[in-house]
Design a protein around this motif. Structure first.
Motif, PDB file in Angstrom:
ATOM      1  N   SER A   1       4.562   7.180   3.428  1.00 43.82           N
ATOM      2  CA  SER A   1       4.626   6.842   4.846  1.00 43.82           C
ATOM      3  C   SER A   1       3.651   5.746   5.269  1.00 43.82           C
ATOM      4  N   ASP A   2       3.044   5.061   4.322  1.00 45.76           N
ATOM      5  CA  ASP A   2       2.098   3.995   4.637  1.00 45.76           C
ATOM      6  C   ASP A   2       2.735   2.640   4.340  1.00 45.76           C
ATOM      7  N   PRO A   3       2.883   1.762   5.334  1.00 46.11           N
ATOM      8  CA  PRO A   3       3.506   0.467   5.088  1.00 46.11           C
ATOM      9  C   PRO A   3       2.612  -0.529   4.355  1.00 46.11           C
ATOM     10  N   GLU A   4       1.347  -0.191   4.182  1.00 49.05           N
ATOM     11  CA  GLU A   4       0.434  -1.115   3.492  1.00 49.05           C
ATOM     12  C   GLU A   4       0.775  -1.194   2.007  1.00 49.05           C
ATOM     13  N   PRO A   5       0.865  -2.417   1.463  1.00 48.87           N
ATOM     14  CA  PRO A   5       1.156  -2.547   0.033  1.00 48.87           C
ATOM     15  C   PRO A   5      -0.033  -2.109  -0.818  1.00 48.87           C
ATOM     16  N   PRO A   6       0.245  -1.699  -2.050  1.00 46.12           N
ATOM     17  CA  PRO A   6      -0.856  -1.376  -2.965  1.00 46.12           C
ATOM     18  C   PRO A   6      -1.720  -2.619  -3.179  1.00 46.12           C
ATOM     19  N   ARG A   7      -3.015  -2.399  -3.307  1.00 48.96           N
ATOM     20  CA  ARG A   7      -3.941  -3.507  -3.527  1.00 48.96           C
ATOM     21  C   ARG A   7      -4.825  -3.200  -4.722  1.00 48.96           C
ATOM     22  N   PRO A   8      -5.006  -4.185  -5.579  1.00 47.92           N
ATOM     23  CA  PRO A   8      -5.951  -3.978  -6.679  1.00 47.92           C
ATOM     24  C   PRO A   8      -7.360  -3.817  -6.106  1.00 47.92           C
ATOM     25  N   ARG A   9      -8.125  -2.955  -6.743  1.00 47.16           N
ATOM     26  CA  ARG A   9      -9.521  -2.749  -6.366  1.00 47.16           C
ATOM     27  C   ARG A   9     -10.389  -2.896  -7.598  1.00 47.16           C
ATOM     28  N   GLN A  10     -11.632  -3.190  -7.374  1.00 47.63           N
ATOM     29  CA  GLN A  10     -12.583  -3.265  -8.479  1.00 47.63           C
ATOM     30  C   GLN A  10     -12.664  -1.888  -9.139  1.00 47.63           C
ATOM     31  N   PRO A  11     -12.452  -1.796 -10.450  1.00 47.63           N
ATOM     32  CA  PRO A  11     -12.547  -0.495 -11.115  1.00 47.63           C
ATOM     33  C   PRO A  11     -13.939   0.112 -10.953  1.00 47.63           C
ATOM     34  N   ASP A  12     -13.960   1.412 -10.717  1.00 44.58           N
ATOM     35  CA  ASP A  12     -15.202   2.159 -10.560  1.00 44.58           C
ATOM     36  C   ASP A  12     -15.447   2.956 -11.841  1.00 44.58           C
ATOM     37  N   PHE A  13     -16.365   2.481 -12.651  1.00 46.57           N
ATOM     38  CA  PHE A  13     -16.616   3.120 -13.939  1.00 46.57           C
ATOM     39  C   PHE A  13     -17.370   4.442 -13.815  1.00 46.57           C
ATOM     40  N   SER A  14     -17.816   4.788 -12.614  1.00 43.61           N
ATOM     41  CA  SER A  14     -18.460   6.092 -12.428  1.00 43.61           C
ATOM     42  C   SER A  14     -17.411   7.204 -12.335  1.00 43.61           C
TER      43      SER A  14
ATOM     44  N   PRO B   1      11.967   2.384   6.599  1.00 44.58           N
ATOM     45  CA  PRO B   1      11.571   2.983   7.870  1.00 44.58           C
ATOM     46  C   PRO B   1      10.428   3.994   7.653  1.00 44.58           C
ATOM     47  N   ASN B   2       9.395   3.831   8.382  1.00 40.70           N
ATOM     48  CA  ASN B   2       8.222   4.723   8.326  1.00 40.70           C
ATOM     49  C   ASN B   2       7.448   4.676   7.022  1.00 40.70           C
ATOM     50  N   GLY B   3       7.429   3.551   6.331  1.00 38.63           N
ATOM     51  CA  GLY B   3       6.600   3.468   5.135  1.00 38.63           C
ATOM     52  C   GLY B   3       7.028   2.398   4.148  1.00 38.63           C
ATOM     53  N   LYS B   4       6.866   2.730   2.872  1.00 43.87           N
ATOM     54  CA  LYS B   4       7.196   1.791   1.801  1.00 43.87           C
ATOM     55  C   LYS B   4       7.742   2.531   0.594  1.00 43.87           C
ATOM     56  N   ALA B   5       8.424   1.800  -0.264  1.00 40.56           N
ATOM     57  CA  ALA B   5       8.883   2.303  -1.557  1.00 40.56           C
ATOM     58  C   ALA B   5       8.330   1.378  -2.629  1.00 40.56           C
ATOM     59  N   VAL B   6       7.631   1.954  -3.594  1.00 42.26           N
ATOM     60  CA  VAL B   6       7.127   1.191  -4.730  1.00 42.26           C
ATOM     61  C   VAL B   6       7.995   1.581  -5.928  1.00 42.26           C
ATOM     62  N   CYS B   7       8.574   0.576  -6.572  1.00 40.01           N
ATOM     63  CA  CYS B   7       9.499   0.799  -7.681  1.00 40.01           C
ATOM     64  C   CYS B   7       8.972   0.094  -8.924  1.00 40.01           C
ATOM     65  N   ALA B   8       8.939   0.830 -10.034  1.00 41.28           N
ATOM     66  CA  ALA B   8       8.502   0.269 -11.320  1.00 41.28           C
ATOM     67  C   ALA B   8       9.592   0.494 -12.352  1.00 41.28           C
ATOM     68  N   LEU B   9       9.961  -0.559 -13.067  1.00 43.45           N
ATOM     69  CA  LEU B   9      10.916  -0.454 -14.175  1.00 43.45           C
ATOM     70  C   LEU B   9      10.127  -0.373 -15.468  1.00 43.45           C
ATOM     71  N   VAL B  10      10.199   0.781 -16.110  1.00 44.88           N
ATOM     72  CA  VAL B  10       9.447   1.016 -17.340  1.00 44.88           C
ATOM     73  C   VAL B  10      10.417   0.925 -18.514  1.00 44.88           C
ATOM     74  N   PRO B  11      10.175   0.007 -19.454  1.00 48.80           N
ATOM     75  CA  PRO B  11      11.103  -0.151 -20.578  1.00 48.80           C
ATOM     76  C   PRO B  11      11.283   1.139 -21.371  1.00 48.80           C
ATOM     77  N   ARG B  12      12.526   1.356 -21.824  1.00 47.20           N
ATOM     78  CA  ARG B  12      12.835   2.514 -22.671  1.00 47.20           C
ATOM     79  C   ARG B  12      12.540   2.177 -24.097  1.00 47.20           C
TER      80      ARG B  12
ATOM     81  N   ARG C   1       1.099  -2.088 -13.401  1.00 47.79           N
ATOM     82  CA  ARG C   1       1.596  -3.464 -13.564  1.00 47.79           C
ATOM     83  C   ARG C   1       1.698  -3.857 -15.039  1.00 47.79           C
ATOM     84  N   ARG C   2       0.827  -3.305 -15.863  1.00 45.65           N
ATOM     85  CA  ARG C   2       0.848  -3.620 -17.299  1.00 45.65           C
ATOM     86  C   ARG C   2       1.979  -2.881 -18.021  1.00 45.65           C
ATOM     87  N   LEU C   3       2.237  -1.628 -17.642  1.00 52.63           N
ATOM     88  CA  LEU C   3       3.234  -0.823 -18.347  1.00 52.63           C
ATOM     89  C   LEU C   3       4.661  -1.097 -17.897  1.00 52.63           C
ATOM     90  N   ALA C   4       4.836  -1.522 -16.664  1.00 52.53           N
ATOM     91  CA  ALA C   4       6.183  -1.741 -16.127  1.00 52.53           C
ATOM     92  C   ALA C   4       6.628  -3.180 -16.372  1.00 52.53           C
TER      93      ALA C   4
END
Length: 122
Positions: free
Chosen positions: A74-87, A111-122, A99-102
């Motif tokens: 239900s959140d329209p904001e797109p995913p954003r990369p963030r600095q990895p937190d090694f803690s 309506p009322n959000g977003k859909a994130v779709c990833a195509l993962v090779p078989r 992004r690497r696997l798909a």
């Protein structure tokens, strides 16, 4: 599958995903099955952690050369990369992994959000 945005959502999504992948014909090799599992885990986890709603929806579709994983929230904001937190507290590893696997990752507003779709090779 509708998942409540709770800490057990990713585990439930993995159970459904593993049953789905086991039933595919021709069978998916072990490496591809693990990749699908990881993508599902990360997409659902991102929806639970970052979306503003109480549920997300997981959809799986078999294609001849890929498994399509879609998570609606239900959140329209797109995913954003963030600095990895090694803690280990804040994450930052999931989106780059998806992004690497798909083969392809798309995000569309619904309506009322977003859909994130990833195509993962078989």
């Amino acid at each position: 599958m509708v998942l409540r945005n709770r800490s057990d959502a990713a585990a439930k999504a993995r159970q459904v995903t593993r049953r789905f992948v086991r039933r595919l014909a021709p069978p998916v090799d072990d490496r591809a099955a693990q990749d699908v599992d990881l993508v599902v885990t990360e997409l659902v986890t991102n929806a639970v952690r970052h979306a503003r709603g109480t549920t997300c929806v997981l959809s799986l579709d078999a294609r001849p050369d890929a498994v399509e994983v879609t998570v609606l929230d239900s959140d329209p904001e797109p995913p954003r990369p963030r600095q990895p937190d090694f803690s280990g507290r804040l994450g930052g590893f999931g989106w780059p992994m998806i992004r690497r696997l798909a083969r392809k990752v798309t995000m569309v507003l619904v309506p009322n959000g977003k859909a994130v779709c990833a195509l993962v090779p078989r």
